[in-house]
Design a protein around this motif. Structure first.
Motif, PDB file in Angstrom:
ATOM      1  N   LEU A 177       0.838  -1.213   0.000  1.00  0.00           N
ATOM      2  CA  LEU A 177       0.000   0.000   0.000  1.00  0.00           C
ATOM      3  C   LEU A 177       0.871   1.260   0.000  1.00  0.00           C
ATOM      4  O   LEU A 177       0.572   2.232  -0.693  1.00  0.00           O
ATOM      5  CB  LEU A 177      -0.898  -0.021   1.242  1.00  0.00           C
ATOM      6  N   LEU A 178       1.951   1.219   0.768  1.00  0.00           N
ATOM      7  CA  LEU A 178       2.828   2.390   0.861  1.00  0.00           C
ATOM      8  C   LEU A 178       3.630   2.583  -0.423  1.00  0.00           C
ATOM      9  O   LEU A 178       3.726   3.689  -0.943  1.00  0.00           O
ATOM     10  CB  LEU A 178       3.772   2.244   2.060  1.00  0.00           C
ATOM     11  N   HIS A 179       4.176   1.487  -0.933  1.00  0.00           N
ATOM     12  CA  HIS A 179       5.010   1.610  -2.132  1.00  0.00           C
ATOM     13  C   HIS A 179       4.200   1.995  -3.371  1.00  0.00           C
ATOM     14  O   HIS A 179       4.710   2.694  -4.241  1.00  0.00           O
ATOM     15  CB  HIS A 179       5.793   0.318  -2.368  1.00  0.00           C
ATOM     16  N   GLN A 180       2.928   1.542  -3.457  1.00  0.00           N
ATOM     17  CA  GLN A 180       2.155   1.920  -4.645  1.00  0.00           C
ATOM     18  C   GLN A 180       1.880   3.421  -4.669  1.00  0.00           C
ATOM     19  O   GLN A 180       1.576   3.990  -5.715  1.00  0.00           O
ATOM     20  CB  GLN A 180       0.861   1.094  -4.784  1.00  0.00           C
ATOM     21  N   ALA A 181       2.021   4.079  -3.507  1.00  0.00           N
ATOM     22  CA  ALA A 181       1.753   5.521  -3.434  1.00  0.00           C
ATOM     23  C   ALA A 181       2.945   6.359  -3.900  1.00  0.00           C
ATOM     24  O   ALA A 181       2.791   7.551  -4.199  1.00  0.00           O
ATOM     25  CB  ALA A 181       1.401   5.897  -1.988  1.00  0.00           C
ATOM     26  N   VAL A 182       4.126   5.745  -3.974  1.00  0.00           N
ATOM     27  CA  VAL A 182       5.353   6.506  -4.261  1.00  0.00           C
ATOM     28  C   VAL A 182       5.346   7.186  -5.644  1.00  0.00           C
ATOM     29  O   VAL A 182       5.599   8.393  -5.741  1.00  0.00           O
ATOM     30  CB  VAL A 182       6.603   5.600  -4.083  1.00  0.00           C
ATOM     31  N   PRO A 183       5.044   6.445  -6.739  1.00  0.00           N
ATOM     32  CA  PRO A 183       5.129   7.114  -8.055  1.00  0.00           C
ATOM     33  C   PRO A 183       4.185   8.310  -8.184  1.00  0.00           C
ATOM     34  O   PRO A 183       4.560   9.332  -8.779  1.00  0.00           O
ATOM     35  CB  PRO A 183       4.741   6.001  -9.042  1.00  0.00           C
ATOM     36  N   GLY A 184       2.995   8.224  -7.621  1.00  0.00           N
ATOM     37  CA  GLY A 184       2.050   9.340  -7.684  1.00  0.00           C
ATOM     38  C   GLY A 184       2.597  10.552  -6.951  1.00  0.00           C
ATOM     39  O   GLY A 184       2.652  11.658  -7.502  1.00  0.00           O
ATOM     40  N   PHE A 185       3.061  10.340  -5.713  1.00  0.00           N
ATOM     41  CA  PHE A 185       3.585  11.453  -4.920  1.00  0.00           C
ATOM     42  C   PHE A 185       4.726  12.138  -5.664  1.00  0.00           C
ATOM     43  O   PHE A 185       4.799  13.369  -5.735  1.00  0.00           O
ATOM     44  CB  PHE A 185       4.054  10.951  -3.545  1.00  0.00           C
ATOM     45  N   GLU A 186       5.614  11.326  -6.223  1.00  0.00           N
ATOM     46  CA  GLU A 186       6.770  11.893  -6.933  1.00  0.00           C
ATOM     47  C   GLU A 186       6.321  12.741  -8.129  1.00  0.00           C
ATOM     48  O   GLU A 186       6.833  13.844  -8.344  1.00  0.00           O
ATOM     49  CB  GLU A 186       7.701  10.769  -7.392  1.00  0.00           C
ATOM     50  N   ARG A 187       5.366  12.219  -8.910  1.00  0.00           N
ATOM     51  CA  ARG A 187       4.899  12.975 -10.086  1.00  0.00           C
ATOM     52  C   ARG A 187       4.193  14.273  -9.679  1.00  0.00           C
ATOM     53  O   ARG A 187       4.341  15.302 -10.315  1.00  0.00           O
ATOM     54  CB  ARG A 187       3.925  12.123 -10.913  1.00  0.00           C
ATOM     55  N   TRP A 188       3.378  14.195  -8.622  1.00  0.00           N
ATOM     56  CA  TRP A 188       2.557  15.361  -8.248  1.00  0.00           C
ATOM     57  C   TRP A 188       3.361  16.437  -7.520  1.00  0.00           C
ATOM     58  O   TRP A 188       3.172  17.623  -7.733  1.00  0.00           O
ATOM     59  CB  TRP A 188       1.389  14.938  -7.340  1.00  0.00           C
ATOM     60  N   PHE A 189       4.226  15.984  -6.614  1.00  0.00           N
ATOM     61  CA  PHE A 189       4.858  16.936  -5.694  1.00  0.00           C
ATOM     62  C   PHE A 189       6.370  17.073  -5.914  1.00  0.00           C
ATOM     63  O   PHE A 189       7.035  17.826  -5.205  1.00  0.00           O
ATOM     64  CB  PHE A 189       4.568  16.542  -4.247  1.00  0.00           C
ATOM     65  N   GLY A 190       6.930  16.342  -6.885  1.00  0.00           N
ATOM     66  CA  GLY A 190       8.315  16.543  -7.286  1.00  0.00           C
ATOM     67  C   GLY A 190       9.358  15.997  -6.334  1.00  0.00           C
ATOM     68  O   GLY A 190      10.518  16.406  -6.384  1.00  0.00           O
ATOM     69  N   LYS A 191       8.990  15.068  -5.481  1.00  0.00           N
ATOM     70  CA  LYS A 191       9.959  14.497  -4.532  1.00  0.00           C
ATOM     71  C   LYS A 191       9.668  12.997  -4.411  1.00  0.00           C
ATOM     72  O   LYS A 191       8.511  12.606  -4.197  1.00  0.00           O
ATOM     73  CB  LYS A 191       9.784  15.182  -3.165  1.00  0.00           C
ATOM     74  N   ASP A 236       9.562   4.127   4.974  1.00  0.00           N
ATOM     75  CA  ASP A 236      10.347   3.685   6.127  1.00  0.00           C
ATOM     76  C   ASP A 236       9.418   3.442   7.320  1.00  0.00           C
ATOM     77  O   ASP A 236       8.190   3.482   7.175  1.00  0.00           O
ATOM     78  CB  ASP A 236      11.430   4.731   6.456  1.00  0.00           C
ATOM     79  N   ALA A 237      10.028   3.208   8.474  1.00  0.00           N
ATOM     80  CA  ALA A 237       9.225   2.881   9.663  1.00  0.00           C
ATOM     81  C   ALA A 237       8.254   4.015  10.001  1.00  0.00           C
ATOM     82  O   ALA A 237       7.113   3.768  10.418  1.00  0.00           O
ATOM     83  CB  ALA A 237      10.154   2.599  10.844  1.00  0.00           C
ATOM     84  N   ALA A 238       8.689   5.260   9.803  1.00  0.00           N
ATOM     85  CA  ALA A 238       7.816   6.395  10.124  1.00  0.00           C
ATOM     86  C   ALA A 238       6.604   6.441   9.177  1.00  0.00           C
ATOM     87  O   ALA A 238       5.500   6.820   9.585  1.00  0.00           O
ATOM     88  CB  ALA A 238       8.610   7.699  10.024  1.00  0.00           C
ATOM     89  N   THR A 239       6.805   6.016   7.932  1.00  0.00           N
ATOM     90  CA  THR A 239       5.681   5.981   6.988  1.00  0.00           C
ATOM     91  C   THR A 239       4.663   4.929   7.428  1.00  0.00           C
ATOM     92  O   THR A 239       3.443   5.154   7.363  1.00  0.00           O
ATOM     93  CB  THR A 239       6.179   5.642   5.556  1.00  0.00           C
ATOM     94  N   ARG A 240       5.174   3.781   7.855  1.00  0.00           N
ATOM     95  CA  ARG A 240       4.264   2.722   8.345  1.00  0.00           C
ATOM     96  C   ARG A 240       3.470   3.227   9.544  1.00  0.00           C
ATOM     97  O   ARG A 240       2.263   3.033   9.634  1.00  0.00           O
ATOM     98  CB  ARG A 240       5.069   1.465   8.735  1.00  0.00           C
ATOM     99  N   ALA A 280       2.706   6.269  10.311  1.00  0.00           N
ATOM    100  CA  ALA A 280       1.731   7.282   9.883  1.00  0.00           C
ATOM    101  C   ALA A 280       0.490   6.622   9.293  1.00  0.00           C
ATOM    102  O   ALA A 280      -0.644   7.037   9.530  1.00  0.00           O
ATOM    103  CB  ALA A 280       2.379   8.217   8.859  1.00  0.00           C
ATOM    104  N   ALA A 281       0.712   5.534   8.514  1.00  0.00           N
ATOM    105  CA  ALA A 281      -0.414   4.860   7.861  1.00  0.00           C
ATOM    106  C   ALA A 281      -1.310   4.160   8.865  1.00  0.00           C
ATOM    107  O   ALA A 281      -2.500   3.934   8.599  1.00  0.00           O
ATOM    108  CB  ALA A 281       0.116   3.854   6.846  1.00  0.00           C
ATOM    109  N   LEU A 282      -0.741   3.808  10.003  1.00  0.00           N
ATOM    110  CA  LEU A 282      -1.505   3.055  11.011  1.00  0.00           C
ATOM    111  C   LEU A 282      -2.128   3.968  12.069  1.00  0.00           C
ATOM    112  O   LEU A 282      -2.795   3.489  12.980  1.00  0.00           O
ATOM    113  CB  LEU A 282      -0.584   2.033  11.697  1.00  0.00           C
ATOM    114  N   ALA A 283      -1.903   5.262  11.946  1.00  0.00           N
ATOM    115  CA  ALA A 283      -2.367   6.201  12.989  1.00  0.00           C
ATOM    116  C   ALA A 283      -3.887   6.164  13.134  1.00  0.00           C
ATOM    117  O   ALA A 283      -4.587   5.921  12.178  1.00  0.00           O
ATOM    118  CB  ALA A 283      -1.915   7.605  12.647  1.00  0.00           C
TER     119      ALA A 283
END
Ligand code: ATR
Length: 277
Positions: free
Chosen positions: A249-263, A268-272, A274-277
């Motif tokens: 779920l986290l990795h599938q979000a990476v290409p979109g974020f990069e295209r939209w926001f340029g980064k 990493d653990a902090a991303t996990r 955040a997703a579970l908050a």
């Protein structure tokens, strides 16, 4: 004239309140100090085209697409990537400056990238993958495994015709195994993947006998509620490397974020967290 608008993105679905994407993208926006917003957008199927066409005019640079729109969006987009065409569904939209809409599917990318990150010793060429399920999620998994070079996929689905259909589409590296027989081929698996909803909170348990599982098999479940499904617990107990469904779920979000926001964001653990908050 410079466009100084803050870039917007979101996830379009119905229902959408349960989506973890706003938590993930919000975490990355904060982490990288990017001035942008990512919002949930509840959209019914009858409104999909109208909403999607209006978003670029409101400052949206793209969107994720979730249930039930992942197939319908293919008809609406102006252009569709090869991998989305192969999978027959899209989960990521790019709104281009010329007003056109590109539809992509990053699920297969997310699956395989997560697997390589979480099980770095897994070599696709070492042996067959046993895959449970031949639904929408399975299509992305199968396409990415074939592309990664897995020699053979033993595919089993409750409704056998759906698995047979995959074989006719994806070719002879797919071998279909009867759902009631699948326990018998588990011992051949270098990789075992559950793409069904069985084992998810509120769904029936996965009752496939896993007695034949070898400790060298890498075992992964697309289900992430709970994070540790019965299948992963069983596999862990006999010493297998296990990979839970949150990473995909986290990795599938990476290409979109990069295209939209340029980064390009880190998973990493902090991303996990955040997703579970
Ligand atoms: P998704 O897009 O999440 O893959 P889907 O296309 O509805 O959703 O597919 C769900 C998968 O879970 C299918 O493989 C489905 O099997 P069928 O094709 O026979 O429906 C599988 N599944 C769901 N409930 C199941 C159950 N009670 N027993 C066995 N398989 C089940």
């Amino acid at each position: 004239m410079n466009d100084t608008r803050i870039p917007l993105a979101g996830v379009i679905g119905s229902p959408v309140a349960h989506s973890r994407s706003p938590l993930v993208h919000g975490h990355w926006l904060r982490t990288y100090g990017i001035a942008g917003h990512y919002v949930p957008l509840h959209v019914e199927p009858g409104q999909l085209e109208e909403v999607v066409r209006s978003l670029p005019k409101m400052g949206f640079v793209g969107a994720n697409i979730t249930i039930p729109h992942k197939e319908q969006i293919m008809e609406i987009a102006d252009q569709v990537t090869d991998r989305a065409t192969l999978i027959g569904a899209a989960n990521t939209l790019i709104f281009r400056p010329d007003g056109s809409i590109l539809a992509d599917n990053t699920d297969g990318y997310g699956f395989i990238t997560n697997l390589h990150q979480a099980a770095p010793d897994w070599d696709p060429a070492t042996g067959p993958a046993v895959v449970f399920g031949a639904g929408g999620a399975s299509r992305a998994v199968i396409a990415s495994l074939l592309e990664a070079g897995v020699p053979e996929i033993l595919l089993s689905n409750r409704t056998r015709e759906r698995a047979d259909q995959f074989r006719s589409e994806f070719g002879s590296r797919i071998q279909v195994v009867d759902w009631v027989q699948v326990g018998n081929v588990i011992e051949q698996a270098a990789l075992l993947v559950n793409t069904t909803s069985l084992g998810m909170v509120g769904k029936p348990r996965l009752r496939v006998p896993l007695d034949g599982l070898r400790s060298s098999t890498v075992v992964t479940d697309l289900v992430y509620t709970p994070l540790k499904t019965d299948m992963l617990q069983w596999a862990e107990d006999i010493g297998c490397t296990t990979v839970d469904g949150l990473g995909m779920l986290l990795h599938q979000a990476v290409p979109g974020f990069e295209r939209w926001f340029g980064k390009r964001p880190e998973v990493d653990a902090a991303t996990r967290e955040a997703a579970l908050a």
